[in-house]
Motif scaffolding. Structure first.
Motif, PDB file in Angstrom:
ATOM      1  N   UNK A   1      14.166  31.020  45.152  1.00  0.00           N
ATOM      2  CA  UNK A   1      12.843  31.642  45.109  1.00  0.00           C
ATOM      3  C   UNK A   1      12.893  32.893  44.238  1.00  0.00           C
ATOM      4  N   UNK A   2      11.735  33.542  44.059  1.00  0.00           N
ATOM      5  CA  UNK A   2      11.714  34.866  43.432  1.00  0.00           C
ATOM      6  C   UNK A   2      11.039  35.884  44.358  1.00  0.00           C
ATOM      7  N   UNK A   3      11.315  35.768  45.653  1.00  0.00           N
ATOM      8  CA  UNK A   3      10.773  36.673  46.674  1.00  0.00           C
ATOM      9  C   UNK A   3      11.871  37.683  47.050  1.00  0.00           C
ATOM     10  N   UNK A   4      12.014  38.733  46.253  1.00  0.00           N
ATOM     11  CA  UNK A   4      13.140  39.664  46.370  1.00  0.00           C
ATOM     12  C   UNK A   4      12.866  40.764  47.393  1.00  0.00           C
ATOM     13  N   UNK A   5      12.683  40.355  48.637  1.00  0.00           N
ATOM     14  CA  UNK A   5      12.341  41.282  49.711  1.00  0.00           C
ATOM     15  C   UNK A   5      13.156  40.899  50.947  1.00  0.00           C
ATOM     16  N   UNK A   6      13.642  41.875  51.714  1.00  0.00           N
ATOM     17  CA  UNK A   6      14.492  41.532  52.866  1.00  0.00           C
ATOM     18  C   UNK A   6      13.830  40.612  53.880  1.00  0.00           C
ATOM     19  N   UNK A   7      12.502  40.628  53.965  1.00  0.00           N
ATOM     20  CA  UNK A   7      11.818  39.776  54.926  1.00  0.00           C
ATOM     21  C   UNK A   7      11.992  38.299  54.598  1.00  0.00           C
ATOM     22  N   UNK A   8      12.419  38.004  53.348  1.00  0.00           N
ATOM     23  CA  UNK A   8      12.599  36.629  52.912  1.00  0.00           C
ATOM     24  C   UNK A   8      14.074  36.239  52.792  1.00  0.00           C
ATOM     25  N   UNK A   9      14.959  37.066  53.329  1.00  0.00           N
ATOM     26  CA  UNK A   9      16.389  36.778  53.237  1.00  0.00           C
ATOM     27  C   UNK A   9      16.761  35.494  53.959  1.00  0.00           C
ATOM     28  N   UNK A  10      16.032  35.150  55.012  1.00  0.00           N
ATOM     29  CA  UNK A  10      16.373  33.974  55.806  1.00  0.00           C
ATOM     30  C   UNK A  10      15.685  32.703  55.335  1.00  0.00           C
ATOM     31  N   UNK A  11      14.933  32.759  54.235  1.00  0.00           N
ATOM     32  CA  UNK A  11      14.296  31.555  53.685  1.00  0.00           C
ATOM     33  C   UNK A  11      14.617  31.393  52.203  1.00  0.00           C
ATOM     34  N   UNK A  12      15.647  32.062  51.742  1.00  0.00           N
ATOM     35  CA  UNK A  12      16.065  32.013  50.343  1.00  0.00           C
ATOM     36  C   UNK A  12      17.586  31.899  50.290  1.00  0.00           C
ATOM     37  N   UNK A  13      18.091  30.939  49.508  1.00  0.00           N
ATOM     38  CA  UNK A  13      19.526  30.823  49.293  1.00  0.00           C
ATOM     39  C   UNK A  13      19.956  31.524  48.013  1.00  0.00           C
ATOM     40  N   UNK A  14      19.109  31.430  46.998  1.00  0.00           N
ATOM     41  CA  UNK A  14      19.409  32.003  45.692  1.00  0.00           C
ATOM     42  C   UNK A  14      18.141  32.659  45.162  1.00  0.00           C
ATOM     43  N   UNK A  15      18.279  33.851  44.582  1.00  0.00           N
ATOM     44  CA  UNK A  15      17.135  34.606  44.068  1.00  0.00           C
ATOM     45  C   UNK A  15      17.178  34.564  42.550  1.00  0.00           C
ATOM     46  N   UNK A  16      16.095  34.080  41.939  1.00  0.00           N
ATOM     47  CA  UNK A  16      16.061  34.011  40.471  1.00  0.00           C
ATOM     48  C   UNK A  16      15.498  35.301  39.890  1.00  0.00           C
ATOM     49  N   UNK A  17      16.103  35.738  38.786  1.00  0.00           N
ATOM     50  CA  UNK A  17      15.679  36.971  38.131  1.00  0.00           C
ATOM     51  C   UNK A  17      14.411  36.788  37.319  1.00  0.00           C
ATOM     52  N   UNK A  18      13.995  35.545  37.119  1.00  0.00           N
ATOM     53  CA  UNK A  18      12.715  35.190  36.511  1.00  0.00           C
ATOM     54  C   UNK A  18      12.702  35.387  35.003  1.00  0.00           C
ATOM     55  N   UNK A  19      11.529  35.139  34.400  1.00  0.00           N
ATOM     56  CA  UNK A  19      11.399  35.080  32.949  1.00  0.00           C
ATOM     57  C   UNK A  19      11.790  36.392  32.285  1.00  0.00           C
ATOM     58  N   UNK A  20      12.365  36.265  31.098  1.00  0.00           N
ATOM     59  CA  UNK A  20      12.685  37.452  30.310  1.00  0.00           C
ATOM     60  C   UNK A  20      11.409  38.071  29.758  1.00  0.00           C
TER      61      UNK A  20
END
Length: 467
Positions: free
Chosen positions: A366-385
């Protein structure tokens, strides 16, 4: 205390008409809101917004307004203040309990040499009795990143977000990724039509053949937008992918895993009863995670895509995109009574929960870079340049730092879509192993300038794909 709807909650706004806001002595504001404009530092007299949407038009003209805020949705909900910019800094942000993220935006609101902070609830939270706003954290630190980190750490330490044990994660999650979106854009520029038109089985066969010719063998392949016939229903477009199960099986035979791109929130193909609708016109604007019918549909679609049962696709997880499509503002109708970031968490949880039920080692990016989403994300994408940005490596270091503040346990998908120039793209490709899991989007050229990728580059790039 009373009865009504919450429009917004303001901190430091004072009481009565004679004190609409507060004086300040800080002179620099740092925001973790990552935008395409890359404006990290502002003065106290500039508007700033941390949100889970694509951004918004402020009540007055500001450079950071518009739709540039979709990189992290949401980032950590904490600003940092300082005097002189050299420290010390003060982290400032709300600390909601789980279930209370019913707002869409956290705003720094300047008012003629004063300021206030605001959480926007859009009139979608009903009160009948006693209601309390989230407490506000004010935590000192040596620097701006440390100030944001202190707010995040407080949330974890006080049980307001959970960090699941990642000790046993599958080895294949860390293998280099090829995502087809960038090359779909390059193909569209060369052959016409839109990039989404080139998410096709025969075209991805071409992509894999070109990678092999260049000595690149990814561990994970992401089939990007649009393999679906309709975004909302997640039906496979059989004209474009006549044998998706067979294609995925072919990649499995080569030791690769396959993820499917997921465009969150889209109502395409959904009946109005499964959508968030405008209250005045009934127009569907987004899928409704609070609708039992939509949840049942979504879970069924996930099973059909991930299961290895006959007639299913046997994919290995999802790249969840478009989470910035969260509706905001007043005047919506939906099945449940939740709203804001809490509604996004509901959607993310349904996707994650069902994916793990069907395939326990499924990978969810996902691209939900917030602690509230730590338990529903395995890998965080840095998204488009972004085509507009220069200094890509420094920008992506900044994003990675914020992502690991949000959750130190995440793997990082380095991404690299929308490369501005060949030179910047190549420099970032070589940096990626320092930041996380390498991710390749382009084979023949970059989409920002249309520059071709010379064959000599492929004597260097495979070095980042070892293992």
């Amino acid at each position: 205390e009373g009865r009504g709807r919450i429009g917004e909650v303001e901190y430091f706004s004072g009481e009565g008409s004679g004190a609409p806001s507060s004086l300040y002595r800080f002179d620099r504001l740092f925001t973790p809101e990552v935008s395409l404009l890359d404006r990290r530092y502002l003065s106290p007299q500039e508007y700033a917004c941390i949100d889970a949407t694509s951004g918004e038009t402020a009540p007055f003209p500001v450079p950071s307004a518009g739709n540039a805020h979709w990189i992290f949705t949401p980032p950590p909900l904490a600003f940092a203040w300082s005097r002189g910019g050299g420290g010390p800094w003060l982290g400032v942000g709300p600390a909601p309990s789980p279930g209370e993220y019913r707002f869409t935006r956290f705003q720094h609101w300047p008012v003629a040499n004063c300021f206030k902070l605001r959480l926007t609830y859009d009139g979608m939270t009903r009160v009948d009795g006693v209601w309390g706003s989230p407490p506000l954290l004010l935590l000192p630190a040596r620097d701006e990143y440390g100030a944001v980190e202190r707010c995040v750490s407080w949330i974890y330490a006080n049980g307001l977000a959970s960090r699941p044990d990642r000790g046993g994660r599958p080895e294949w999650w860390s293998r280099p990724i090829f995502c087809g979106w960038g090359q779909q854009n390059v193909t569209a520029a060369a052959r016409g039509n839109s990039a989404a038109d080139w998410s096709r089985q025969d075209v991805y066969d071409e992509f894999m053949e070109m990678l092999g010719e260049r000595g690149v063998s990814p561990g994970t392949v992401i089939i990007d937008d649009k393999w679906q016939k309709r975004y909302g229903t997640l039906e496979v477009d059989r004209e474009k992918w006549p044998d998706l199960r067979g294609w995925i099986g072919g990649q499995h035979a080569r030791g690769r895993r396959v993820l499917l791109w997921f465009g969150a929130w889209s109502p395409e193909g959904l009946p109005a009863g499964e959508c968030i609708c405008r209250a005045d016109t009934g127009e569907p604007v987004a899928a409704d995670p609070s609708s039992p019918e939509y949840e049942a549909r979504l879970r069924g679609a996930i099973r059909a895509l991930l299961s290895d049962a006959p007639g299913c696709c046997d994919a290995d997880g999802f790249k969840v995109d478009w989470t910035n499509g969260l509706p905001f503002g007043e005047g919506f109708r939906l099945a449940g009574d939740t709203w804001g970031i809490e509604l996004l968490k509901r959607l993310a949880w349904i996707i994650y929960d069902e994916a793990k039920r069907v395939k326990p080692d499924a990978l969810v990016i996902t691209h939900m870079a917030n602690p509230y989403f730590a338990d529903v994300t395995d890998m965080l994408r840095l998204n488009d340049i972004s085509y507009l940005q220069r200094g890509v490596c420094e920008i992506m270091r900044h994003r990675q730092r914020l992502a690991l503040i949000a959750c130190p346990d995440w793997l990082i998908d380095c991404d690299n879509s929308s490369a501005p120039t060949h030179e910047e793209w190549l420099e970032y490709m070589m940096l990626q192993p320092e930041l996380g899991v390498p991710s390749l989007y382009f084979i023949t050229g970059v989409d920002g300038t249309g520059e071709p990728i010379p064959l000599e580059d492929w004597q260097r790039i495979p070095s980042v794909w070892r293992g």
